[in-house]
Design an enzyme around this catalytic site. Structure first.
Site, PDB file in Angstrom:
ATOM      1  N   LYS A   1       0.811  -1.156  -0.088  1.00 50.04           N
ATOM      2  CA  LYS A   1       0.109   0.061  -0.058  1.00 50.04           C
ATOM      3  C   LYS A   1       1.005   1.271  -0.048  1.00 50.04           C
ATOM      4  CE  LYS A   1      -3.479   2.543   0.612  1.00 50.04           C
ATOM      5  NZ  LYS A   1      -4.337   3.074  -0.658  1.00 50.04           N
TER       6      LYS A   1
ATOM      7  N   LEU B   1      -5.462   7.379   0.279  1.00 50.80           N
ATOM      8  CA  LEU B   1      -3.996   6.760   0.774  1.00 50.80           C
ATOM      9  C   LEU B   1      -3.826   6.793   2.007  1.00 50.80           C
ATOM     10  CD1 LEU B   1      -2.239   8.919  -1.814  1.00 50.80           C
ATOM     11  CD2 LEU B   1      -2.380   6.733  -2.021  1.00 50.80           C
TER      12      LEU B   1
ATOM     13  N   CYS C   1      -0.831  12.206  -6.651  1.00 50.58           N
ATOM     14  CA  CYS C   1      -1.288  12.651  -5.619  1.00 50.58           C
ATOM     15  C   CYS C   1      -1.005  14.464  -5.507  1.00 50.58           C
ATOM     16  CB  CYS C   1      -0.922  12.221  -4.153  1.00 50.58           C
ATOM     17  SG  CYS C   1       0.781  11.406  -4.378  1.00 50.58           S
TER      18      CYS C   1
ATOM     19  N   GLY D   1      -6.824  -3.719 -14.901  1.00 51.63           N
ATOM     20  CA  GLY D   1      -7.986  -4.447 -15.322  1.00 51.63           C
ATOM     21  C   GLY D   1      -7.593  -6.142 -15.603  1.00 51.63           C
TER      22      GLY D   1
ATOM     23  N   THR E   1      -7.391  -4.798  -8.735  1.00 51.06           N
ATOM     24  CA  THR E   1      -8.747  -5.028  -8.211  1.00 51.06           C
ATOM     25  C   THR E   1      -9.420  -6.577  -7.996  1.00 51.06           C
ATOM     26  OG1 THR E   1      -9.583  -2.854  -9.004  1.00 51.06           O
ATOM     27  CG2 THR E   1     -10.994  -4.540  -8.746  1.00 51.06           C
TER      28      THR E   1
HETATM   29  C1  LIG Z   1      -8.671   0.151  -3.431  1.00 48.26           C
HETATM   30  C2  LIG Z   1      -7.411   0.770  -4.117  1.00 48.26           C
HETATM   31  C3  LIG Z   1      -6.362   1.197  -3.543  1.00 48.26           C
HETATM   32  C4  LIG Z   1      -5.228   1.707  -4.294  1.00 48.26           C
HETATM   33  N1  LIG Z   1      -4.272   2.177  -3.666  1.00 48.26           N
HETATM   34  C5  LIG Z   1      -3.146   2.440  -4.320  1.00 48.26           C
HETATM   35  C6  LIG Z   1      -1.983   3.049  -3.778  1.00 48.26           C
HETATM   36  O1  LIG Z   1      -1.905   3.227  -2.421  1.00 48.26           O
HETATM   37  N2  LIG Z   1      -0.947   3.720  -4.749  1.00 48.26           N
HETATM   38  C7  LIG Z   1      -0.981   3.216  -5.943  1.00 48.26           C
HETATM   39  O2  LIG Z   1      -0.112   3.791  -6.447  1.00 48.26           O
HETATM   40  N3  LIG Z   1      -2.100   2.744  -6.476  1.00 48.26           N
HETATM   41  C8  LIG Z   1      -2.993   2.287  -5.921  1.00 48.26           C
HETATM   42  N4  LIG Z   1      -4.313   1.724  -6.393  1.00 48.26           N
HETATM   43  C9  LIG Z   1      -4.112   1.570  -8.000  1.00 48.26           C
HETATM   44  C10 LIG Z   1      -3.674   0.289  -8.319  1.00 48.26           C
HETATM   45  O3  LIG Z   1      -2.712  -0.077  -7.659  1.00 48.26           O
HETATM   46  C11 LIG Z   1      -3.776   0.042  -9.727  1.00 48.26           C
HETATM   47  O4  LIG Z   1      -2.807   0.803 -10.515  1.00 48.26           O
HETATM   48  C12 LIG Z   1      -5.200   0.239 -10.187  1.00 48.26           C
HETATM   49  O5  LIG Z   1      -6.300  -0.115  -9.564  1.00 48.26           O
HETATM   50  C13 LIG Z   1      -5.344  -0.279 -11.613  1.00 48.26           C
HETATM   51  O6  LIG Z   1      -5.448  -1.889 -11.654  1.00 48.26           O
HETATM   52  P1  LIG Z   1      -6.441  -2.886 -11.569  1.00 48.26           P
HETATM   53  O7  LIG Z   1      -7.690  -2.447 -12.518  1.00 48.26           O
HETATM   54  O8  LIG Z   1      -5.935  -4.113 -11.753  1.00 48.26           O
HETATM   55  O9  LIG Z   1      -7.120  -2.523 -10.309  1.00 48.26           O
HETATM   56  C14 LIG Z   1      -5.108   1.432  -5.719  1.00 48.26           C
HETATM   57  C15 LIG Z   1      -6.341   0.758  -6.397  1.00 48.26           C
HETATM   58  C16 LIG Z   1      -7.483   0.301  -5.728  1.00 48.26           C
HETATM   59  C17 LIG Z   1      -8.523  -0.235  -6.297  1.00 48.26           C
END
Ligand SMILES: Cc1cc2nc3c(=O)[nH]c(=O)nc-3n(C[C@H](O)[C@H](O)[C@H](O)COP(=O)(O)O)c2cc1C
Length: 305
Positions: free
Chosen positions: A45, A73, A130, A245, A267
């Protein structure tokens, strides 16, 4: 066994299937359900100098083939990460990519310097999506000139640990940002973070997310992510890690064929906690079946004839 090893700067990963930041806690939560040492790496995280409690709830909602989050965050901060999480993480043998962010340039430098010195942190992933407090809330990742400068500053304190810079898709053209990371000395790019989105509860007529907007993720964003990753691959020579995705082996293969050196699954960890381990096993079986000796022989093999 096929050779699934890939390189991100000086770091060798045992396979190219990684879990994405914010969807895999600090790894330990998932170590009860899978062997986190079997995947290429996991991203923590997002970590900051001080602990953060994040945004007010509701801060997640489901959308067709995806979700919107506005977690804000939330994290334990780097001190608690080092003392309370890292010793147990080290026991798992997992490869750890520490995702981090700051409110100011000085914050970014301080967090990166601390993480670079921690035993058991193998690489750094800088989240630039951010708001920059010093600049009045403009995102760090929203200006290529500034991004290049920030990358160069962080690279200096990262030492031998590879610096991955994670790009936001919420820009008109991602290519100048990819170039900025390479010019600033970054070792790799990861893309994409979430896409800005919104959802309304028609019964209450309220936004489903307290802060109205959030970040869309999950299978719904894959085609957009794939296009942006391909654009990054065409722009830079450093490795690009594809995110967005991924739900099946075919999804991961699409990113690799487009030229990504590795992929991150986000996700879908919420749907199937051991998905990364399964995809790594399926990738091995695929390579064996297709007579692909090294996974690197597959990367960037998109045909356009
Ligand atoms: C609940 C949640 C929290 C996330 N927290 C962070 C984070 O702290 N730092 C970061 O760089 N990306 C964060 N992301 C983004 C994911 O790492 C990723 O880039 C994004 O969800 C796209 O990938 P996915 O479609 O496989 O989820 C977060 C995504 C989700 C869904």
């Amino acid at each position: 066994m096929a050779d699934l090893r890939v390189r991100i700067g000086a770091l060798e990963l045992k396979n190219p299937i990684l879990s994405a930041s914010g969807t895999f806690g600090y790894g330990l939560e998932f170590s009860r359900m899978m062997d986190i040492g079997k995947i290429g790496a996991f991203c923590t995280k997002g970590l900051s100098l001080k602990p953060r409690s994040g945004n007010q709830m509701p801060r997640i909602c489901e959308t067709p083939s995806g979700m919107i989050n506005s977690i804000g965050l939330e994290n334990v901060g780097i001190d608690a990460f080092e003392t309370e999480k890292l010793p147990a993480i080290r026991q798992t043998g997992a490869t750890v990519i520490a995702n981090f962010f700051g409110d100011t340039e000085a914050d970014y430098v301080q967090v990166a310097r601390r993480l670079a010195a921690m035993e058991g942190v193998h690489a750094l992933e800088m989240n630039v999506s951010c708001p920059n407090v010093d600049k009045g809330g403009i995102e760090f990742g929203g200006d290529p000139v500034f991004l290049e400068k920030l990358t160069a500053m962080i690279k200096k304190v990262a030492g031998v640990k590879p610096l991955i810079v994670k790009l936001s898709p919420n820009v008109a053209d991602i290519r100048p940002f990819a170039a900025a990371v390479e010019n600033g000395g970054g070792d790799a790019i990861s893309a994409i973070n979430t896409l800005k989105g919104m959802s309304i509860d028609v019964k209450t007529r309220r936004p489903k997310i307290k802060r109205v907007f959030g970040g869309l993720s999950g299978p719904a964003i894959k085609p957009v992510a794939l296009k942006m990753v391909y654009e990054c691959v065409k722009t830079v020579k450093i490795p690009v890690i594809g995110i967005g995705g991924i739900a099946t082996l075919d999804d991961a293969l699409e990113f690799l064929i487009a030229g990504a050196t590795a992929v991150q699954v986000g996700t879908m960890n919420f749907v199937e906690p051991s998905i990364c381990q399964r995809l790594a096993e399926e990738l091995n079986a695929f390579c064996e079946r297709e007579n692909i000796i090294r996974v690197t022989d597959l990367i960037g093999t998109l045909r356009q004839d």
